[in-house]
Design an enzyme around this catalytic site. Structure first.
Site, PDB file in Angstrom:
ATOM      1  N   ASP A  13       0.823  -1.225   0.000  1.00  0.00           N
ATOM      2  CA  ASP A  13       0.000   0.000   0.000  1.00  0.00           C
ATOM      3  C   ASP A  13       0.851   1.267   0.000  1.00  0.00           C
ATOM      4  O   ASP A  13       0.430   2.297   0.523  1.00  0.00           O
ATOM      5  CB  ASP A  13      -0.960   0.030   1.214  1.00  0.00           C
ATOM      6  CG  ASP A  13      -1.750  -1.255   1.321  1.00  0.00           C
ATOM      7  OD1 ASP A  13      -2.260  -1.697   0.291  1.00  0.00           O
ATOM      8  OD2 ASP A  13      -1.834  -1.807   2.437  1.00  0.00           O
ATOM      9  N   LYS A  16       2.305   2.120  -5.080  1.00  0.00           N
ATOM     10  CA  LYS A  16       2.978   1.622  -6.288  1.00  0.00           C
ATOM     11  C   LYS A  16       2.130   1.862  -7.532  1.00  0.00           C
ATOM     12  O   LYS A  16       2.646   2.109  -8.607  1.00  0.00           O
ATOM     13  CB  LYS A  16       3.263   0.120  -6.153  1.00  0.00           C
ATOM     14  CG  LYS A  16       4.227  -0.227  -5.041  1.00  0.00           C
ATOM     15  CD  LYS A  16       4.447  -1.723  -4.938  1.00  0.00           C
ATOM     16  CE  LYS A  16       3.232  -2.496  -4.472  1.00  0.00           C
ATOM     17  NZ  LYS A  16       2.786  -2.194  -3.113  1.00  0.00           N
ATOM     18  N   GLY A  40      -4.346  -4.170  -4.200  1.00  0.00           N
ATOM     19  CA  GLY A  40      -5.320  -3.172  -4.646  1.00  0.00           C
ATOM     20  C   GLY A  40      -4.604  -1.882  -4.963  1.00  0.00           C
ATOM     21  O   GLY A  40      -3.820  -1.391  -4.161  1.00  0.00           O
ATOM     22  N   HIS A  41      -4.799  -1.385  -6.154  1.00  0.00           N
ATOM     23  CA  HIS A  41      -4.198  -0.112  -6.553  1.00  0.00           C
ATOM     24  C   HIS A  41      -5.311   0.869  -6.846  1.00  0.00           C
ATOM     25  O   HIS A  41      -6.260   0.535  -7.547  1.00  0.00           O
ATOM     26  CB  HIS A  41      -3.384  -0.268  -7.848  1.00  0.00           C
ATOM     27  CG  HIS A  41      -2.147  -1.084  -7.693  1.00  0.00           C
ATOM     28  ND1 HIS A  41      -1.541  -1.712  -8.747  1.00  0.00           N
ATOM     29  CD2 HIS A  41      -1.410  -1.356  -6.612  1.00  0.00           C
ATOM     30  CE1 HIS A  41      -0.468  -2.339  -8.311  1.00  0.00           C
ATOM     31  NE2 HIS A  41      -0.362  -2.144  -7.015  1.00  0.00           N
ATOM     32  N   GLN A 218       2.021  -5.992  -3.021  1.00  0.00           N
ATOM     33  CA  GLN A 218       2.393  -6.044  -1.591  1.00  0.00           C
ATOM     34  C   GLN A 218       3.740  -5.331  -1.365  1.00  0.00           C
ATOM     35  O   GLN A 218       4.016  -4.383  -2.067  1.00  0.00           O
ATOM     36  CB  GLN A 218       2.432  -7.486  -1.072  1.00  0.00           C
ATOM     37  CG  GLN A 218       1.064  -8.145  -0.979  1.00  0.00           C
ATOM     38  CD  GLN A 218       0.604  -8.762  -2.272  1.00  0.00           C
ATOM     39  OE1 GLN A 218       1.350  -9.452  -2.923  1.00  0.00           O
ATOM     40  NE2 GLN A 218      -0.640  -8.537  -2.636  1.00  0.00           N
TER      41      GLN A 218
END
Ligand code: IMP
Length: 422
Positions: A13, A16, A40-41, A218
């Site tokens: 988180d 990225k 999750g992005h 991650q």
């Protein structure tokens, strides 16, 4: 031609997705090398917010081909949902520009059920998994019981592979195994136009002089080898995982970019020496909108940990850092940065201890830096940052010994300060 790896330098988180999105403009290929839809992005472009779990954020550019490498574990249903959402937002996802490795492993419904069961059985020692079936899928891969994308296309082989696992016994429940086999065979047929030998495709792109990003999910501290085991994910987010998860040689990599927040967060269980449990933790959580993109869980928040960051530089061979969310610290009168740990017997450690209990019992030793107490979220030129914000970035860079090449001060593309051309 350049090949860059983008890796999370903390517990995931770090932002990225935004960094990949910024750098992808000049790229030909963006390749995801590990993890699954536990990631999750969030990428904000204009007035649109895109939430991505599997497809690399390069998909937002028409000129970029996105690749899901062999190291990823893929849940086909989630992928099709994500493709549908992107299409509804006006993003094209065509087989010409989106490729999936034929040998990536598939997350099956059994893996998700087993993930929940195992987490429930852990009682007091929960890992806080995302419950997406990641661990059981990688376990099947390593124990040579996995199902790969290529296997979905061959119904006889798929039947044999699923039947040999005795899932009803393992899960202690009745399951419509035949229905699941048929469903996943059909999902495989839908995936087929996108499926290819991605190692060959990526190596040919490199040989043709293209520009590539290899994007990790991650972060370093969640790496199954180098993270805070067992409170980790089941893959290798570190840069070494990029070669394995894409099928390219290490000599083809030119840059290893670590993405680090200006503070720290962690989702799920496990040690976190600089965690702030009271007001300051809540301030960071609210200002940084620190709620998981995948599970919506509140993230644990704390000060920046330079011992951890130096460790990330070492195990990844980071060549530079992108420092994200610096604006979240705007309201702080002073900012703490952890420079070493004190163990229970009073020993001062400047390197991260690998023994889990020792790490968990460490207390941080802080250097206190003055805050800048002003809004930096619209600053795009480094020279216009308040002196204390520049001093903070400089301090971090000097302490860890690698340059900061980009500072992010908000979720939008234009809330970015480039320090060097990366
Ligand atoms: P799993 O990857 O779902 O097995 O979860 C293992 C650990 O990694 C848990 O603590 C999760 O919260 C954490 N984790 C997994 N994916 C992410 C991510 O993308 N960001 C932050 N933490 C994650």
């Amino acid at each position: 031609m350049t090949v860059k790896i983008i890796v999370g330098a903390q517990w995931g988180d770090e932002g990225k997705g935004k960094i990949t999105d910024i750098l992808a403009e000049k790229m030909d290929l963006v390749v995801r090398y590990q993890g699954g839809n536990n990631a999750g992005h969030t990428v904000v472009v204009g007035d649109k917010t895109f939430k991505l779990h599997l497809i690399p954020s390069g998909i937002l550019y028409k000129t970029v081909t996105c690749v899901i490498g062999n190291g990823v574990v893929l849940d086909p249903e989630v992928l099709f949902q994500e493709m549908a959402t992107l299409r509804a937002q006006g993003i094209e996802v065509s087989p010409d520009y989106f490729k999936i490795s034929s040998i990536a492993h598939v997350i099956l419904p059994f893996h998700k059920l087993l993930d929940s069961k195992q987490e429930a059985d852990r009682c007091e020692n929960k890992i806080g998994t995302t419950g997406r079936g990641i661990g059981p899928c990688y376990t099947d891969k390593i124990s040579r019981n996995g199902v790969r994308i290529i296997d979905l296309l061959n119904k006889d082989r798929l039947t044999k592979l699923i039947r040999q696992r005795n899932w009803e016994t393992i899960l202690n429940t009745n399951l419509d195994i035949d229905g699941i086999i048929e469903q996943y065979h059909q999902l495989g047929l839908r995936l087929k136009p996108y499926v290819t030998d991605t190692s060959l495709y990526i190596n040919q792109a490199i040989d043709a002089g293209k520009n590539l990003i290899l994007e990790g999910a991650q972060g370093t501290m969640l790496d199954v080898d180098h993270g805070t085991y067992p409170y980790v994910t089941s893959s290798n987010p570190v840069s070494g995982g990029a070669c394995i998860g894409t099928g390219i040689g290490p000599h083809k990599i030119h840059q290893v970019i670590g993405v680090a927040k200006a503070y720290s967060t962690r989702v799920g269980e496990g040690p976190f020496p600089t965690e702030l449990t009271e007001n300051m933790g809540e301030l960071l959580r609210q200002r940084g909108a620190e709620f998981g993109t995948t599970t919506n869980r509140p993230r644990r928040c704390g000060w920046l940990d330079l011992v951890g960051l130096k460790y990330a530089i070492r195990v990844n061979g980071l060549t530079e850092i992108c420092l994200t969310k610096l604006d979240v610290l705007d309201e702080c009168k002073s900012i703490n940065v952890c420079t070493s740990y004190r163990t229970t017997d009073g020993t001062v450690l400047t390197e991260l201890p690998l023994d889990y209990d020792e790490f968990a019992s460490c207390t941080p030793i802080y250097e206190e830096l003055p805050g800048w107490e002003s809004d930096i979220s619209n600053i795009t030129d480094y020279d216009h940052l308040p002196p204390n914000a520049k001093a903070y970035a400089q301090y971090v860079s000097e302490q860890v010994g690698v340059p900061i090449t980009l500072i992010s001060v908000g979720s939008r593309r234009n809330q970015t300060i480039h320090l060097l051309q990366v």
